[in-house]
Design a protein around this motif. Structure first.
Motif, PDB file in Angstrom:
ATOM      1  N   GLU A 375       0.831  -1.213   0.000  1.00 30.86           N
ATOM      2  CA  GLU A 375       0.000   0.000   0.000  1.00 30.86           C
ATOM      3  C   GLU A 375       0.866   1.263   0.000  1.00 30.86           C
ATOM      4  O   GLU A 375       0.655   2.202   0.781  1.00 30.86           O
ATOM      5  CB  GLU A 375      -0.958   0.000   1.204  1.00 30.86           C
ATOM      6  CG  GLU A 375      -1.880  -1.193   1.264  1.00 30.86           C
ATOM      7  CD  GLU A 375      -2.753  -1.354   0.029  1.00 30.86           C
ATOM      8  OE1 GLU A 375      -2.836  -0.418  -0.788  1.00 30.86           O
ATOM      9  OE2 GLU A 375      -3.354  -2.432  -0.141  1.00 30.86           O
ATOM     10  N   ILE A 376       1.823   1.295  -0.901  1.00 28.50           N
ATOM     11  CA  ILE A 376       2.739   2.438  -0.972  1.00 28.50           C
ATOM     12  C   ILE A 376       2.032   3.699  -1.451  1.00 28.50           C
ATOM     13  O   ILE A 376       2.516   4.812  -1.243  1.00 28.50           O
ATOM     14  CB  ILE A 376       3.933   2.096  -1.893  1.00 28.50           C
ATOM     15  CG1 ILE A 376       5.079   3.060  -1.636  1.00 28.50           C
ATOM     16  CG2 ILE A 376       3.501   2.100  -3.359  1.00 28.50           C
ATOM     17  CD1 ILE A 376       6.373   2.661  -2.283  1.00 28.50           C
ATOM     18  N   GLY A 377       0.872   3.548  -2.051  1.00 30.52           N
ATOM     19  CA  GLY A 377       0.132   4.722  -2.518  1.00 30.52           C
ATOM     20  C   GLY A 377      -0.437   5.548  -1.389  1.00 30.52           C
ATOM     21  O   GLY A 377      -0.921   6.659  -1.619  1.00 30.52           O
ATOM     22  N   ASP A 378      -0.395   5.035  -0.139  1.00 30.05           N
ATOM     23  CA  ASP A 378      -0.998   5.742   0.987  1.00 30.05           C
ATOM     24  C   ASP A 378       0.005   6.532   1.814  1.00 30.05           C
ATOM     25  O   ASP A 378      -0.374   7.145   2.818  1.00 30.05           O
ATOM     26  CB  ASP A 378      -1.716   4.740   1.910  1.00 30.05           C
ATOM     27  CG  ASP A 378      -2.897   4.076   1.231  1.00 30.05           C
ATOM     28  OD1 ASP A 378      -3.420   4.664   0.260  1.00 30.05           O
ATOM     29  OD2 ASP A 378      -3.284   2.968   1.647  1.00 30.05           O
ATOM     30  N   ILE A 379       1.284   6.545   1.449  1.00 32.37           N
ATOM     31  CA  ILE A 379       2.266   7.254   2.276  1.00 32.37           C
ATOM     32  C   ILE A 379       2.244   8.751   1.962  1.00 32.37           C
ATOM     33  O   ILE A 379       1.845   9.174   0.878  1.00 32.37           O
ATOM     34  CB  ILE A 379       3.689   6.676   2.079  1.00 32.37           C
ATOM     35  CG1 ILE A 379       4.170   6.885   0.637  1.00 32.37           C
ATOM     36  CG2 ILE A 379       3.729   5.202   2.450  1.00 32.37           C
ATOM     37  CD1 ILE A 379       5.610   6.421   0.416  1.00 32.37           C
ATOM     38  N   SER A 380       2.705   9.534   2.920  1.00 30.15           N
ATOM     39  CA  SER A 380       2.670  10.998   2.786  1.00 30.15           C
ATOM     40  C   SER A 380       3.717  11.478   1.789  1.00 30.15           C
ATOM     41  O   SER A 380       4.652  10.748   1.437  1.00 30.15           O
ATOM     42  CB  SER A 380       2.928  11.644   4.153  1.00 30.15           C
ATOM     43  OG  SER A 380       4.279  11.379   4.552  1.00 30.15           O
ATOM     44  N   THR A 381       3.582  12.717   1.351  1.00 29.84           N
ATOM     45  CA  THR A 381       4.524  13.265   0.373  1.00 29.84           C
ATOM     46  C   THR A 381       5.929  13.382   0.966  1.00 29.84           C
ATOM     47  O   THR A 381       6.927  13.177   0.275  1.00 29.84           O
ATOM     48  CB  THR A 381       4.038  14.642  -0.114  1.00 29.84           C
ATOM     49  OG1 THR A 381       3.760  15.476   1.027  1.00 29.84           O
ATOM     50  CG2 THR A 381       2.786  14.502  -0.956  1.00 29.84           C
ATOM     51  N   ALA A 382       6.023  13.703   2.276  1.00 29.51           N
ATOM     52  CA  ALA A 382       7.340  13.785   2.912  1.00 29.51           C
ATOM     53  C   ALA A 382       8.003  12.412   2.931  1.00 29.51           C
ATOM     54  O   ALA A 382       9.204  12.274   2.660  1.00 29.51           O
ATOM     55  CB  ALA A 382       7.202  14.328   4.336  1.00 29.51           C
ATOM     56  N   MET A 383       7.200  11.396   3.230  1.00 28.65           N
ATOM     57  CA  MET A 383       7.734  10.039   3.252  1.00 28.65           C
ATOM     58  C   MET A 383       8.102   9.591   1.836  1.00 28.65           C
ATOM     59  O   MET A 383       9.065   8.853   1.639  1.00 28.65           O
ATOM     60  CB  MET A 383       6.694   9.096   3.853  1.00 28.65           C
ATOM     61  CG  MET A 383       7.254   7.769   4.274  1.00 28.65           C
ATOM     62  SD  MET A 383       8.404   7.988   5.634  1.00 28.65           S
ATOM     63  CE  MET A 383       9.247   6.423   5.538  1.00 28.65           C
ATOM     64  N   GLN A 384       7.342  10.058   0.868  1.00 25.55           N
ATOM     65  CA  GLN A 384       7.649   9.737  -0.529  1.00 25.55           C
ATOM     66  C   GLN A 384       9.035  10.257  -0.910  1.00 25.55           C
ATOM     67  O   GLN A 384       9.808   9.584  -1.593  1.00 25.55           O
ATOM     68  CB  GLN A 384       6.594  10.340  -1.457  1.00 25.55           C
ATOM     69  CG  GLN A 384       5.218   9.682  -1.369  1.00 25.55           C
ATOM     70  CD  GLN A 384       4.177  10.461  -2.154  1.00 25.55           C
ATOM     71  OE1 GLN A 384       4.495  11.082  -3.173  1.00 25.55           O
ATOM     72  NE2 GLN A 384       2.939  10.434  -1.680  1.00 25.55           N
ATOM     73  N   VAL A 411      13.708  -3.659  -3.638  1.00 26.12           N
ATOM     74  CA  VAL A 411      12.420  -3.140  -3.189  1.00 26.12           C
ATOM     75  C   VAL A 411      11.315  -3.623  -4.120  1.00 26.12           C
ATOM     76  O   VAL A 411      11.401  -3.482  -5.350  1.00 26.12           O
ATOM     77  CB  VAL A 411      12.430  -1.598  -3.131  1.00 26.12           C
ATOM     78  CG1 VAL A 411      11.044  -1.059  -2.791  1.00 26.12           C
ATOM     79  CG2 VAL A 411      13.452  -1.123  -2.109  1.00 26.12           C
ATOM     80  N   VAL A 412      10.294  -4.201  -3.501  1.00 28.45           N
ATOM     81  CA  VAL A 412       9.065  -4.568  -4.213  1.00 28.45           C
ATOM     82  C   VAL A 412       7.942  -3.795  -3.543  1.00 28.45           C
ATOM     83  O   VAL A 412       7.768  -3.878  -2.316  1.00 28.45           O
ATOM     84  CB  VAL A 412       8.790  -6.084  -4.134  1.00 28.45           C
ATOM     85  CG1 VAL A 412       7.456  -6.416  -4.790  1.00 28.45           C
ATOM     86  CG2 VAL A 412       9.920  -6.866  -4.793  1.00 28.45           C
ATOM     87  N   ALA A 413       7.206  -3.013  -4.323  1.00 24.78           N
ATOM     88  CA  ALA A 413       6.120  -2.203  -3.773  1.00 24.78           C
ATOM     89  C   ALA A 413       4.790  -2.674  -4.351  1.00 24.78           C
ATOM     90  O   ALA A 413       4.740  -3.289  -5.421  1.00 24.78           O
ATOM     91  CB  ALA A 413       6.348  -0.735  -4.099  1.00 24.78           C
ATOM     92  N   ALA A 414       3.714  -2.381  -3.618  1.00 23.98           N
ATOM     93  CA  ALA A 414       2.390  -2.788  -4.086  1.00 23.98           C
ATOM     94  C   ALA A 414       1.366  -1.731  -3.717  1.00 23.98           C
ATOM     95  O   ALA A 414       1.530  -1.013  -2.723  1.00 23.98           O
ATOM     96  CB  ALA A 414       1.996  -4.139  -3.478  1.00 23.98           C
ATOM     97  N   THR A 415       0.327  -1.628  -4.522  1.00 22.28           N
ATOM     98  CA  THR A 415      -0.762  -0.689  -4.240  1.00 22.28           C
ATOM     99  C   THR A 415      -2.026  -1.131  -4.949  1.00 22.28           C
ATOM    100  O   THR A 415      -1.967  -1.753  -6.012  1.00 22.28           O
ATOM    101  CB  THR A 415      -0.391   0.742  -4.673  1.00 22.28           C
ATOM    102  OG1 THR A 415      -1.469   1.620  -4.351  1.00 22.28           O
ATOM    103  CG2 THR A 415      -0.132   0.814  -6.176  1.00 22.28           C
ATOM    104  N   ASN A 416      -3.167  -0.820  -4.334  1.00 19.62           N
ATOM    105  CA  ASN A 416      -4.441  -1.018  -5.028  1.00 19.62           C
ATOM    106  C   ASN A 416      -4.980   0.305  -5.556  1.00 19.62           C
ATOM    107  O   ASN A 416      -6.073   0.346  -6.124  1.00 19.62           O
ATOM    108  CB  ASN A 416      -5.474  -1.687  -4.111  1.00 19.62           C
ATOM    109  CG  ASN A 416      -5.771  -0.869  -2.874  1.00 19.62           C
ATOM    110  OD1 ASN A 416      -5.386   0.302  -2.776  1.00 19.62           O
ATOM    111  ND2 ASN A 416      -6.439  -1.466  -1.909  1.00 19.62           N
TER     112      ASN A 416
END
Length: 597
Positions: A375-384, A411-416
């Protein structure tokens, strides 16, 4: 022939005259025949032939209670194939013709001379042996032909033979499937040059003609084609078809799909590590995982919630050279930003209130292995921004530390989420998006995985029946049909939970519709694969339709009967009636039905 040589043959002599019977047996024994039996009657002859096999039968045409013709007929009805020589003291043309018609080898008149008898026996046995050898050879050829045909059908490569005019003489099953994708008109009896709709295949037909004319083989002729929208490369070998005359009677073409050559297992496997799926969509995912797993690069996994993105990350790790190193998984949506930063990068003692000791972050824990960011799409812009710097440099600073840490992590990332849409509205950094999008794997929703629902349902059934120590052995056809029709908005996770629930409720050996949740039983929601509106129930029709007339009475009776059968379960009653549940509710209200169970 030396006196001590034995002829490996069995002969039966049938004659009711003892002197003639014994004379024939003596002649044949002294001639060296290994086994000679003599019987006196019709019944003894039938008994002998039924019990043992013979290479020759010598039979008198006149017996005590039967004729030799009757015995010959009986031999043939029993399937006796050995030659029969008829002996008679009263030769008649009609009898001889009848004997020959019934398959007698010869017809000898008494008195029979010794040399005539032995010569006839020798010729009859020789012919019988030749016939038997021919039958054995034919049988062996037939078995070999069937073996070759079975082999021909089962070979995964596509094999096609053509004659000199390029007419297709024979093709195996794999070739039939291939040609159906290329050109459905290409069948046995069709012409290979129908492939010339494609200029690349025109060159192939020219090569086939050259092979037929020159008798020289063409090997590894590689062509691209796009049967299902994806590129496939075929290696084609063309060999002359030699019929023994020295002039090619045609050609044999062998098509091999080189696009699949690097797969570890044969195409069509239904499992890859913890992933299960036989559908074309999942087979493509399996192929992607196997190819991408070996390449040490960042991967983005996309797909709806519940499709199994975590399992794909696990499979990628297992397929990589890092499989013996840690796989560290982080759910980015499960923690607030300040905790996520510390969780990922770690912190030094005293870096913030509550940081009472040094903490090793997940990134460092994954050193040498794989880091999965769900769920990498849910992180904040600062964390991005912090994550982007780490992905670019492979270095980071723990919270509260000025000492740079270098790690070797995949790194393997996932998002819905739709990251492209998030980039468009400014909630996700474009540079991080493209840094993650080096290569992506999209997991199809369960509703697009044709045939996988049944496979997964049985898999989960085995898991939970075993875990709960229940003797549940299957799912009813009606329940499975509902599973297959449902659209599964929660995907594989929802299916797993439905099976777990059904196993909890099931007290017998079979999961049935009574164990399914209402959203699967409901025939009207968007949860169905075929969302076409369900027609009004076919209630019995009556002219005029009086308010409380025949139609309402009969409809009410049917509804009450269905409700009683379903034990008051309205969803089940609606299925029994073949109507939508909301329609049943409306009818119950209209007819003021109250069921007293």
């Amino acid at each position: 022939m030396m006196p001590n040589e034995m002829i490996p043959a069995a002969i039966l002599v049938v004659d009711d005259e003892p002197s003639l019977r014994n004379t024939f047996r003596t002649f044949l024994k002294r001639a060296g025949y290994q086994r000679v039996e003599a019987v006196a009657s019709f019944g003894e002859a039938i008994e002998a032939v039924t019990a043992r096999s013979f290479d020759l039968i010598i039979c008198d045409i006149v017996l005590e209670s039967h004729s030799g013709i009757d015995l010959l007929k009986e031999f043939r009805s029993l399937g006796t194939s050995c030659p029969v020589v008829m002996i008679t003291g009263y030769p008649h043309v009609e009898t001889a013709v009848e004997a020959v018609r019934l398959g007698a080898f010869d017809y000898l008149a008494k008195p029979v001379e010794k040399e005539v008898l032995l010569k006839t026996a020798r010729l009859a046995i020789r012919q019988h042996r030749l016939v038997q050898e021919k039958l054995a050879a034919d049988s062996a050829c037939e078995r070999y032909r069937r073996f070759l045909e079975t082999l021909f059908r089962s070979v995964s490569d596509s094999i096609v033979s053509v004659d000199q005019d390029l007419t297709i003489v024979k093709m195996n099953q794999a070739a039939g499937q291939l040609f159906h994708a290329l050109q459905p008109a290409l069948q046995e009896g069709g012409r290979l040059d129908l492939l010339c709709y494609n200029k690349n295949f025109c060159r192939l037909t020219e090569s086939v003609r050259d092979v037929i004319v020159n008798g020289t083989e063409v090997s590894d002729h590689r062509l691209e084609f796009f049967p299902d929208g994806s590129c496939r490369v075929m290696s084609i070998c063309v060999s002359p078809l030699d019929d023994g005359t020295g002039v090619p009677a045609g050609a044999v073409l062998v098509f091999r799909d080189m696009s699949r050559q690097n797969r570890g297992d044969e195409e069509g496997k239904v499992r890859l590590h913890r992933l299960i799926g036989a559908s074309p969509a999942m087979q493509q995912v399996f192929l992607m995982i196997e190819n991408i797993g070996r390449v040490d690069t960042t991967v983005l996994i996309t797909g709806e919630s519940g499709t199994g993105k975590e399992l794909v990350a696990h499979a990628l790790h297992q397929e990589s050279s890092r499989c013996n190193r840690p796989l560290v998984m982080v759910d980015c949506a499960a923690m607030p930003e300040n905790l996520l930063e510390s969780e990922l990068f770690g912190h030094r003692k005293g870096a913030f209130t509550g940081a009472e000791e040094n903490r090793t972050g997940r990134i460092l824990q994954a050193d040498g292995g794989t880091l999965f960011l769900d769920e990498i799409g849910d992180i904040s812009t600062a964390m991005q921004l912090r994550l982007l710097r780490f992905l670019q440099e492979k270095t980071f600073y723990p919270v509260g530390s000025d000492r740079e840490v270098r790690v070797d992590v995949r790194v393997v990332a996932a998002t819905n989420a739709d990251l492209k849409e998030k980039v468009g509205n400014g909630s996700f950094r474009e540079d991080l998006y493209y840094r993650l999008l080096i290569i992506d794997i999209h997991l199809p929703p369960l509703r697009e995985r044709e045939g996988d629902v049944m496979l997964l349902a049985n898999h989960f059934l085995d898991r939970y029946a075993s875990r709960m120590d229940k003797g549940i052995s299957g799912i009813s056809q009606q329940a499975m049909e509902l599973f297959c029709r449902y659209r599964w908005p929660g995907n594989v996770r929802q299916l797993e939970h439905a099976i777990e629930r059904a196993c909890i409720l099931c007290q017998g050996t079979t999961i049935s519709t009574e164990h399914l949740p209402d959203e699967i039983l409901d025939g009207s929601g968007e949860g169905l694969r075929s969302p076409a509106p369900i027609a009004e129930p076919v209630w019995p029709q009556a002219a005029g339709r009086p308010p409380c007339g025949v139609q309402d009475d009969q409809a009410g009776q049917r509804i009450v009967a269905a409700l009683r059968t379903a034990g008051g379960n309205k969803a089940k009653a609606a299925r029994l009636l073949g109507v939508d549940r909301s329609t049943l509710y409306r009818k119950i209200r209209e007819l003021h039905i109250v069921l007293d169970l």
